[in-house]
Scaffold this active site. Structure first.
Site, PDB file in Angstrom:
ATOM      1  N   ASP A 261       0.831  -1.195   0.000  1.00 19.65           N
ATOM      2  CA  ASP A 261       0.000   0.000   0.000  1.00 19.65           C
ATOM      3  C   ASP A 261       0.874   1.257   0.000  1.00 19.65           C
ATOM      4  OD1 ASP A 261      -2.656   1.255   0.420  1.00 19.65           O
ATOM      5  OD2 ASP A 261      -1.821   1.863   2.349  1.00 19.65           O
ATOM      6  N   GLU A 289       1.652   0.349  -4.851  1.00 13.48           N
ATOM      7  CA  GLU A 289       0.712   1.357  -5.306  1.00 13.48           C
ATOM      8  C   GLU A 289       1.407   2.711  -5.291  1.00 13.48           C
ATOM      9  OE1 GLU A 289      -1.592   3.002  -2.398  1.00 13.48           O
ATOM     10  OE2 GLU A 289      -3.294   3.563  -3.639  1.00 13.48           O
ATOM     11  N   ASP A 361     -10.093   2.665  -5.235  1.00 16.85           N
ATOM     12  CA  ASP A 361      -9.908   4.083  -4.925  1.00 16.85           C
ATOM     13  C   ASP A 361     -10.463   4.992  -6.007  1.00 16.85           C
ATOM     14  OD1 ASP A 361      -8.665   3.654  -2.456  1.00 16.85           O
ATOM     15  OD2 ASP A 361      -6.729   3.311  -3.415  1.00 16.85           O
TER      16      ASP A 361
END
Ligand code: NOJ
Ligand code: CA
Length: 698
Positions: A261, A289, A361
């Protein structure tokens, strides 16, 4: 450019300060870290199709972990900010659905225990797993009240039994919300290690929340806070050990890969050591990410450096943004083709980029595309992602045409498990093709015919070829003068006409390939033509990991290796081979000098090397060391300082921005002092010359 050698201070991960003179060689004697038990190796992942799942939203397999009195749980199943009941038992129950769709890897939200208490006005539960409170215990909502790992372990076993790898979302940037709720508390198997307010030993970084351009500024993005999530200080030795211990535990439970993440926000140099720690434990697939929409992003160069060197591949946000615009909002295919070209130039490990149409997201594709043909556009976008260079990832529910706006609307409950939707079958068919035709896993991309609504592109790996023709317009398109690498013959649509695909008749050999007879692509159609002849020549497609020290196992994938064990060489040094299949070899990095080594394969009995893969050999397992340079003045505004030195970890005396390490960081209050965390080889002398490490001012 100048190489100046200055007295510098180095801070080890153990918190020891070492002052060195320019002439002194530095020996780092760090512990070897975690050594985990080896569980059976999982194969390479370039042929995989990943499925991204929000465990809480997928399927409720056990009501015993739906705690009625828990204010974080919504028994009505409607409040998308609360736990809604999904769990690992549910994923296990739905394994055949995933297998039938051709899914070969599942990326799940974190199984780790998350914040237990209400925080920040009490509205949101950490159903998404991004608020860790224990590095070694699973969350009771996804397992059971005693927080035993059994439901997770059963899920991993069921996945592996079905040939499906498990990828876990891991967030090393932060624990949970500071100042309220659990106050960022982080436990290790139930033992409190720190909370934000007491912050023992600088466990947390205490910067303000990021805003505006700070999201793309190297210092703030790594050292400030996102959304009040207590920001872990990875330069602290306890934090370093806790985070690496967390992933080691998951690997020991059979986890095959990690989605990291917020990689842009975690100490970049430390993450090289995280990746290396994972690969040292076991072969794995690690991708992160790092959000950057295009080449204009201020950190695009840093993204490339990170992606090309850290051992962490990335979710392909530049491609995502373009796919969304081109398939969902009417932009021209030339935009997509431009980005495909840029990526071939920019990324060293393009095969490892993870491509996606939807994620948690962003608004879902079907919500962005407001046209009457939105599902047809979705099919075209999915077909592109499943055949483009990189590893495709499907977000749960896309195959059931789930809509959804911004977070949390894009995290609705899985609406159905139909195995007959067109999208489901498209994924299934193209997953089979990815498994069988190496052009999709390792091939280059070449545009063969293009206009605003039509894109014909070819993937090619030696004689393995896949050609994809997409017409996303609402009128048919005549394609004439098409040249491909498909030899003379007739090629039927691999998708069997399910997206209105046509046959291709390749008729004449011409310069650069074979000319096809003119054909008409119907409106909103996808045609896939392919050829995959057997080969008796070793053709090396990819190696994973791309960077490692002697002793680490690597997966070498491709085709034509033969079924009898041959040999693997790093340069001229033979590697120990552990397993050998026609399409995949597992070998150990031998004791060769640090730097790049040409990795080649020879079939049994052959003296001919395959094509080479440039493998990066570290000296030893990486440990994080923060280099501090005091009084680096005079520098001019805009100057940047890089580190360079005598090993691959320090750029092997490179004096270019991409080759050297850095740039180093400074702030108005620390200037003219600069610092940088770097992954350096444990127990090794950093410089064998008397000149020490170099600093480069550019
Ligand atoms: C990025 C994740 O994808 C997002 O969903 C999450 O809220 C933040 N990182 C914080 O962990
Ligand atoms: Ca449940």
């Amino acid at each position: 450019m100048s190489n100046s050698h200055q007295g510098a201070r180095q801070r080890g991960a153990t918190g020891v300060f070492v002052r060195r003179s320019a002439a002194a060689a530095l020996v780092l004697a760090m512990s070897a870290g975690h050594v985990s038990a080896q569980t059976p190796l999982r194969p390479g992942y370039n042929r995989d199709v990943i499925y991204q799942v929000f465990v809480d939203r997928f399927f409720d397999g056990s009501t015993t972990n739906n705690y009625g009195s828990d204010p974080l749980f919504d028994a009505t199943g409607t409040d998308l900010q609360k736990y809604l009941g999904g769990d690992f038992q549910g994923l296990t129950a739905k394994m055949s659905y995933l297998k039938n769709m051709g899914i070969t890897a599942i990326w799940v939200t974190s199984p780790l225990d998350n914040r237990n208490l209400l925080a920040l006005a009490g509205s949101k539960a950490p159903y998404h797993g991004y608020e860790m409170r224990d590095t070694l215990k699973p969350d009771e909502h996804f397992t059971n009240a005693s927080q035993s790992w059994q439901p997770f372990d059963d899920f991993v076993s069921a996945a592996h039994f079905n040939g499906i790898k498990v990828i876990v979302d891991f967030a090393p940037n932060h624990s949970n919300v500071r100042g309220s709720g659990d106050d960022g508390a982080l436990h290790e198997n139930g033992v409190l290690r720190a909370n934000y307010s007491t912050n023992p030993g600088g466990f947390f970084q205490t910067g303000p929340n990021m805003g505006g351009s700070q999201w793309d500024s190297p210092y703030e993005t790594q050292y400030y806070t996102i959304y009040d999530l207590a920001d872990l200080n990875q330069q602290n030795a306890t934090v370093d050990a806790l985070l690496k211990g967390a992933v080691a535990n998951l690997q020991n439970r059979g986890v095959d890969g990690f989605r990291i993440d917020a990689t842009k926000h975690v100490n970049w140099g430390w993450q090289y050591t995280l990746a290396n720690s994972i690969y040292t434990n076991r072969t794995s697939f690690v991708f992160g990410e790092w959000v950057a929409d295009d080449r204009n992003n201020p950190l695009y160069g840093d993204l490339l450096k990170f992606s090309n060197k850290s051992g962490i591949a990335e979710l392909n946000f530049p491609m995502f943004t373009t796919i969304n615009r081109v398939f969902g909002q009417g932009a021209a295919f030339t935009d997509l083709d431009t980005v495909v070209g840029q990526q071939q130039a920019d990324f060293t490990y393009q095969n490892d980029l993870v491509n996606f149409v939807d994620n948690h997201d962003r608004k879902r594709f079907l919500t962005v595309d407001t046209s009457a043909d939105d599902r047809k556009h979705l099919h075209a976008a999915l077909a592109f992602v499943l055949t483009a260079r990189g590893v495709p990832c499907v977000y749960y529910g896309t195959e059931q045409y789930l809509e959804g706006g911004d977070d949390p609307d894009n995290r609705r409950k899985m609406p159905a498990f139909s195995e007959t939707t067109t999208a489901f079958n498209l994924i299934k068919n193209l997953s089979t093709l990815r498994k069988n035709n190496e052009a999709l896993a390792y091939g280059t991309t070449q545009q063969r015919w293009i206009n605003a609504n039509t894109y014909v592109f070819e993937r090619k790996f030696y004689d393995s070829v896949v050609v994809v023709a997409i017409n996303k317009g609402n009128t048919s398109q005549v394609v004439s003068g098409l040249v491909t690498s498909l030899p003379v013959g007739t090629y039927t649509d691999y998708l069997g006409g399910t997206i209105s695909g046509q046959s291709l008749v390749s008729s004449t050999a011409v310069s650069g390939g074979f000319q096809a007879a003119s054909l008409t692509l119907p409106a909103n159609s996808v045609s896939v033509w392919q050829r995959d002849p057997a080969t008796t020549v070793a053709q090396l497609g990819n190696v994973s990991p791309t960077h490692a020290q002697p002793g680490v196992k690597v997966v070498i994938s491709g085709q034509g290796f033969g079924t009898t064990t041959g040999s693997v060489r790093f340069g001229t040094t033979l590697a120990t081979v552990h397993s050998w299949k026609d399409q995949e070899i597992v070998a150990t990095v031998p004791s060769v000098g640090q730097g790049t080594a040409a990795l080649t394969v020879r079939r049994s009995g052959s003296s001919v090397n395959s094509n080479a893969f440039s493998f990066n050999v570290y000296q030893a397992k990486l440990v994080p060391v923060t280099f501090t340079v005091n009084n680096a003045a005079p520098t001019n505004p805009g100057d940047q300082i890089y580190l360079t030195g005598n090993t691959i970890e320090l750029g092997n005396w490179s004096s270019t921005r991409t080759g050297a390490v850095g740039s180093m960081l400074t702030t108005p209050s620390s200037y003219p002092n600069w610092w940088l965390t770097v992954g350096v080889p444990a127990g090794k002398t950093l410089s064998s010359s008397s000149s020490g490490c170099g600093l480069m001012v550019r």
